[in-house]
Each structure stands twice: as C-alpha cells, then as structure tokens.
Design a protein around this motif. Structure first.
Motif, PDB file in Angstrom:
ATOM      1  N   GLY A 154      72.751  60.403  46.910  1.00 26.00           N
ATOM      2  CA  GLY A 154      73.328  60.883  48.196  1.00 26.00           C
ATOM      3  C   GLY A 154      72.042  61.817  48.511  1.00 26.00           C
ATOM      4  O   GLY A 154      71.741  61.940  49.907  1.00 26.00           O
ATOM      5  N   LEU A 155      71.224  62.306  47.797  1.00 29.32           N
ATOM      6  CA  LEU A 155      70.144  63.180  48.289  1.00 29.32           C
ATOM      7  C   LEU A 155      69.045  62.329  48.817  1.00 29.32           C
ATOM      8  O   LEU A 155      68.422  62.713  49.745  1.00 29.32           O
ATOM      9  CB  LEU A 155      69.742  64.028  47.137  1.00 29.32           C
ATOM     10  N   LEU A 156      68.947  61.177  48.259  1.00 31.15           N
ATOM     11  CA  LEU A 156      67.954  60.373  48.683  1.00 31.15           C
ATOM     12  C   LEU A 156      68.296  59.841  50.149  1.00 31.15           C
ATOM     13  O   LEU A 156      67.654  59.529  51.160  1.00 31.15           O
ATOM     14  CB  LEU A 156      67.814  58.838  47.968  1.00 31.15           C
ATOM     15  N   GLY A 157      69.808  59.459  50.280  1.00 31.64           N
ATOM     16  CA  GLY A 157      70.151  59.404  51.536  1.00 31.64           C
ATOM     17  C   GLY A 157      69.942  60.454  52.773  1.00 31.64           C
ATOM     18  O   GLY A 157      69.531  60.257  53.766  1.00 31.64           O
ATOM     19  N   THR A 158      69.944  61.672  52.209  1.00 32.03           N
ATOM     20  CA  THR A 158      69.650  62.779  53.033  1.00 32.03           C
ATOM     21  C   THR A 158      68.059  62.753  53.165  1.00 32.03           C
ATOM     22  O   THR A 158      67.786  63.153  54.541  1.00 32.03           O
ATOM     23  CB  THR A 158      69.881  64.145  52.082  1.00 32.03           C
ATOM     24  N   VAL A 159      67.108  62.423  52.333  1.00 28.25           N
ATOM     25  CA  VAL A 159      65.687  62.585  52.601  1.00 28.25           C
ATOM     26  C   VAL A 159      65.603  61.117  53.834  1.00 28.25           C
ATOM     27  O   VAL A 159      64.823  61.543  54.712  1.00 28.25           O
ATOM     28  CB  VAL A 159      65.040  61.965  51.315  1.00 28.25           C
TER      29      VAL A 159
ATOM     30  N   THR B 249      75.563  60.900  53.402  1.00 33.85           N
ATOM     31  CA  THR B 249      75.246  60.490  52.313  1.00 33.85           C
ATOM     32  C   THR B 249      75.283  61.418  50.993  1.00 33.85           C
ATOM     33  O   THR B 249      75.779  61.194  50.001  1.00 33.85           O
ATOM     34  CB  THR B 249      73.738  59.750  52.220  1.00 33.85           C
ATOM     35  N   THR B 250      75.021  62.667  51.429  1.00 34.04           N
ATOM     36  CA  THR B 250      75.102  63.917  50.425  1.00 34.04           C
ATOM     37  C   THR B 250      76.626  63.948  50.182  1.00 34.04           C
ATOM     38  O   THR B 250      76.867  64.209  49.061  1.00 34.04           O
ATOM     39  CB  THR B 250      74.561  64.998  51.143  1.00 34.04           C
ATOM     40  N   ALA B 251      77.404  63.878  50.966  1.00 34.65           N
ATOM     41  CA  ALA B 251      78.551  64.380  50.916  1.00 34.65           C
ATOM     42  C   ALA B 251      79.455  63.207  50.094  1.00 34.65           C
ATOM     43  O   ALA B 251      80.215  63.325  49.076  1.00 34.65           O
ATOM     44  CB  ALA B 251      79.673  64.484  52.290  1.00 34.65           C
TER      45      ALA B 251
END
Length: 182
Positions: A101-106, A138-140
């Motif tokens: 999710g964090l990768l999606g954030t980035v 993505t984070t959520a």
C-alpha cells in the motif's frame, strides 16, 4: 457495489491495487480454510485433535516410558504442523500488504509530481488530486487487508497454543496411567 465499480476502484489504485487484490483473495481463502480446519478438528468433532492423539496412545502396547513419550511427542509435533499449515502465509500477507500500500502511495505521488512537472506553467489541481487519490487508496487497501489478516493470524495462534497445551497435559496423563505402579 457492482462489478464495474469494483474494477474501477481497483484500477484507481493503479497496478499495485491488482496485486493487493490478489493478496486479499489469497488471504481470504487461507483464513476460510483454517476456520474450516479448526472447526472440523475441535474437541467435539469426529476428527478431533484429542481423538487423534488418543488413538495414537491406544495404537500399541508401550514397552517403556521413554519410547511412549518420544512417540507421542512426535505425534504432537505432527498435529502442531497440521494446525500451523498456511499460517506463515497469512502472517506474511499481513506484514507485506501495508508495504505494498505504501508502495502504491509512493507511485501515486510520483505520478502526481510528474503531472506537475509536465504542466510547466499551468498547474492542474485535478492531475495532482488524481495522483494523491491513487496514493491514499492503495494505502487504505493495504491496511484493509493487513488488519484482519493479522487478527486471524493471532487468533489461530492462540487456538493452537491452547490445543498444544491440552495435548501436552494429555501426554503426561497418558504416560502416568500407562506406567503407574497400580
């Protein structure tokens, strides 16, 4: 939620969203399988873990306390392995989903900033908001997968801990009964 709106939601999460969907489906299948397993092997069922252990106790005449203890410890280890099957993957998914999710954030933020850089003098807030939207979704989504997966992992581990304690107590009782001085 219709199928098309669901696909739209996954698409708005970007490529990482599809990977997270695979993780979500995978962890749901694993959790369902483990729930069915623990129900089928509960103390009251025909396939009870206690009945399986008791069958092993009655399986043969024991010649020594040590051999009985060793054989029954092996049986407890096999039962323990059966109970833990698939749990490592639930734990892995609960740990990796937030990172994805964090990768999606980035990647969403990179997309937003690329849009800003390409706009040169005219900054379009909608492009920026679209990238941030992807980032937040993505984070959520990663957290939505991780939290229940972690809950069920811990829940299953607690069931296993209780069952193994019961089996160890049963082992002690069985050895004591078999080799008592009566």
């Amino acid at each position: 939620m219709s199928f098309t709106s669901f696909v739209s939601f996954i698409n708005s999460c970007g490529k990482i969203g599809w990977l997270l969907l695979v993780f979500l489906l995978w962890v749901l299948i694993l959790i369902l399988e483990r729930v069915i397993y623990f129900i089928q092997t509960s103390s009251d069922s025909k396939k009870s873990f206690i009945k399986r252990f008791e069958a092993k106790v009655l399986q043969k005449a024991w010649t020594s306390e040590k051999s009985m203890n060793n054989e029954l410890q092996k049986e407890i280890s096999i039962i323990y392995y059966d109970m833990n099957r698939g749990l490592w993957l639930i734990n892995f998914i609960s740990a990796v989903s937030p990172s994805l999710g964090l990768l999606g954030t980035v990647t969403g933020l990179i997309k937003a900033f690329q849009g800003m850089a390409g706009a040169e003098s005219q900054l379009n807030i909608q492009n920026l908001a679209g990238g941030i939207w992807e980032a937040m979704l993505t984070t959520a989504f990663g957290m939505i997968i991780s939290i229940p997966a972690l809950f069920f992992y811990r829940f299953f581990r607690r069931i296993i801990e209780k069952r193994i304690t019961k089996l160890n107590l049963k082992l002690e009782d069985s050895v004591a009964k078999e080799f008592s001085d009566d």
